[in-house]
Design a protein around this motif. Structure first.
Motif, short mmCIF file in Angstrom:
data_model
loop_
_atom_site.label_atom_id
_atom_site.label_comp_id
_atom_site.label_asym_id
_atom_site.label_seq_id
_atom_site.Cartn_x
_atom_site.Cartn_y
_atom_site.Cartn_z
N SER A 190 -4.33 -4.83 -1.20
CA SER A 190 -3.12 -5.05 -0.42
C SER A 190 -3.49 -5.67 0.93
N THR A 194 1.37 -6.07 4.00
CA THR A 194 2.00 -5.35 2.89
C THR A 194 1.92 -3.86 3.11
N ILE A 195 0.76 -3.38 3.56
CA ILE A 195 0.60 -1.95 3.82
C ILE A 195 1.54 -1.50 4.93
N ASN A 197 4.39 -2.75 5.76
CA ASN A 197 5.75 -2.68 5.22
C ASN A 197 5.97 -1.42 4.42
N GLU A 198 4.94 -1.03 3.64
CA GLU A 198 5.05 0.19 2.84
C GLU A 198 5.16 1.43 3.74
N LEU A 199 4.38 1.45 4.81
CA LEU A 199 4.36 2.62 5.68
C LEU A 199 5.71 2.84 6.37
N LYS A 201 8.82 2.14 5.41
CA LYS A 201 10.01 2.08 4.57
C LYS A 201 10.92 3.32 4.67
N ASN A 219 6.80 7.08 2.84
CA ASN A 219 5.80 6.60 1.89
C ASN A 219 4.64 7.59 1.77
N ARG A 221 1.60 7.16 1.48
CA ARG A 221 0.39 6.80 2.24
C ARG A 221 0.40 7.41 3.64
N SER A 243 7.69 14.07 1.83
CA SER A 243 8.37 12.79 2.08
C SER A 243 9.63 12.90 2.94
N ASP A 263 -1.54 5.88 8.31
CA ASP A 263 -2.20 6.43 7.12
C ASP A 263 -3.58 6.95 7.50
#
Length: 277
Positions: A190, A194-195, A197-199, A201, A219, A221, A243, A263
């Motif tokens: 990744s 990208t990471i 964006n994942e964190l 969300k 997320n 992570r 979560s 993370d």
């Protein structure tokens, strides 16, 4: 009478011996450094055309992915009732970018074809990544890195068609035996964006926040969330174990705040939130 000098010499000899033994085994056990991400869980070998079993050997298919380079799978082409293949289930769908292949040292390489499937395990489900070309192992008992010509999206199953050992130049068969010590699979790494964006969300509400700030669907992570004021001062810090989280914001003054998601590798992403009492 044993002298002090003799004891020191013996100690030095033993130290050298331990170093050499460690060195001889070291190169085989270490994969090639990769920029991609290793798939470390969920991988199983579902089928192997043959397994070498006897009173002294137990070279079964599970040893292909047991993460132990000192154990082997072995199979003889003469025992294949059809295609001499191995089918490996990755345990999930991955964007497969690379694999690394480890076998024992031999004068001729082991040869195989490498196929992938995004659907099932039937012959028609698989695509040969290298267009039918036979891939060859290293000769010295070290991992060989194979970068796929293009990233294969959504791969669930991998098939190896084995050809025993071959002449590296003519590809003429020199042995019907096949041996694999370990295969490692790598998904596409990744990117930092990208990471991030994942964190970030997670859903935050209410907006503006009042007495409490709720975060939902954080997320997996994320392992830490911090809240900073506009001057960069950290006001709240919390380790994250599930979560959904609720933060008490009743003592924070009206204004804009930064919520930082991090993370375990200290990669982070942030969101702004307004607090209005």
């Amino acid at each position: 009478m044993i002298t002090l000098k003799f004891l020191k010499q013996t100690k030095n000899y033993l130290g050298t011996l331990v170093f050499l033994l460690a060195f001889n085994g070291f190169s085989q056990e270490v994969p090639v450094t990769s920029t991609n991400t290793e798939i470390t869980t969920g991988i199983t070998v579902e089928f192997a055309f043959d397994e070498e079993k006897s009173d002294t050997k137990n070279n079964v298919k599970e040893r292909i992915t047991d993460n132990d380079p000192d154990t082997d799978w072995a199979g003889n082409l003469g025992n294949a009732t059809g295609e001499a293949s191995i089918i490996i289930n990755l345990g999930a769908a991955y964007n497969l970018a690379e694999f690394q292949y480890l076998t024992v040292a031999k004068s001729d390489p082991y040869a195989f074809q490498f196929l992938v499937s995004t659907t099932g395990k039937e012959a028609a489900d698989f695509t040969d990544v290298f267009n039918g070309a036979k891939q060859q192992s290293n000769l010295d008992g070290t991992y060989k890195q194979f970068i796929l010509p293009s990233v294969q999206t959504g791969v669930t199953y991998v098939k190896l068609i084995c050809f025993g050992r071959i002449n590296a130049t003519t590809e003429a068969n020199t042995s019907a035996w096949n041996t694999i010590s370990e295969i490692k699979f790598y998904k596409e790494a990744s990117t930092a964006s990208t990471i991030s964006n994942e964190l970030s969300k997670a859903s935050m509400y209410p907006i503006p926040a009042n007495q409490h700030l709720n975060l939902k669907n954080i997320n997996e992570r994320v392992n830490k969330i911090e809240i900073f004021n506009v001057l960069g001062k950290m006001l709240i810090s919390r380790k994250i174990e599930n979560s959904n989280q609720t933060f008490d914001t009743s003592k924070l003054a009206n204004g804009m705040y930064l919520v930082k998601f991090s993370d375990k590798y200290n990669v982070s992403a942030s969101k702004m939130i307004l607090i209005q009492h």
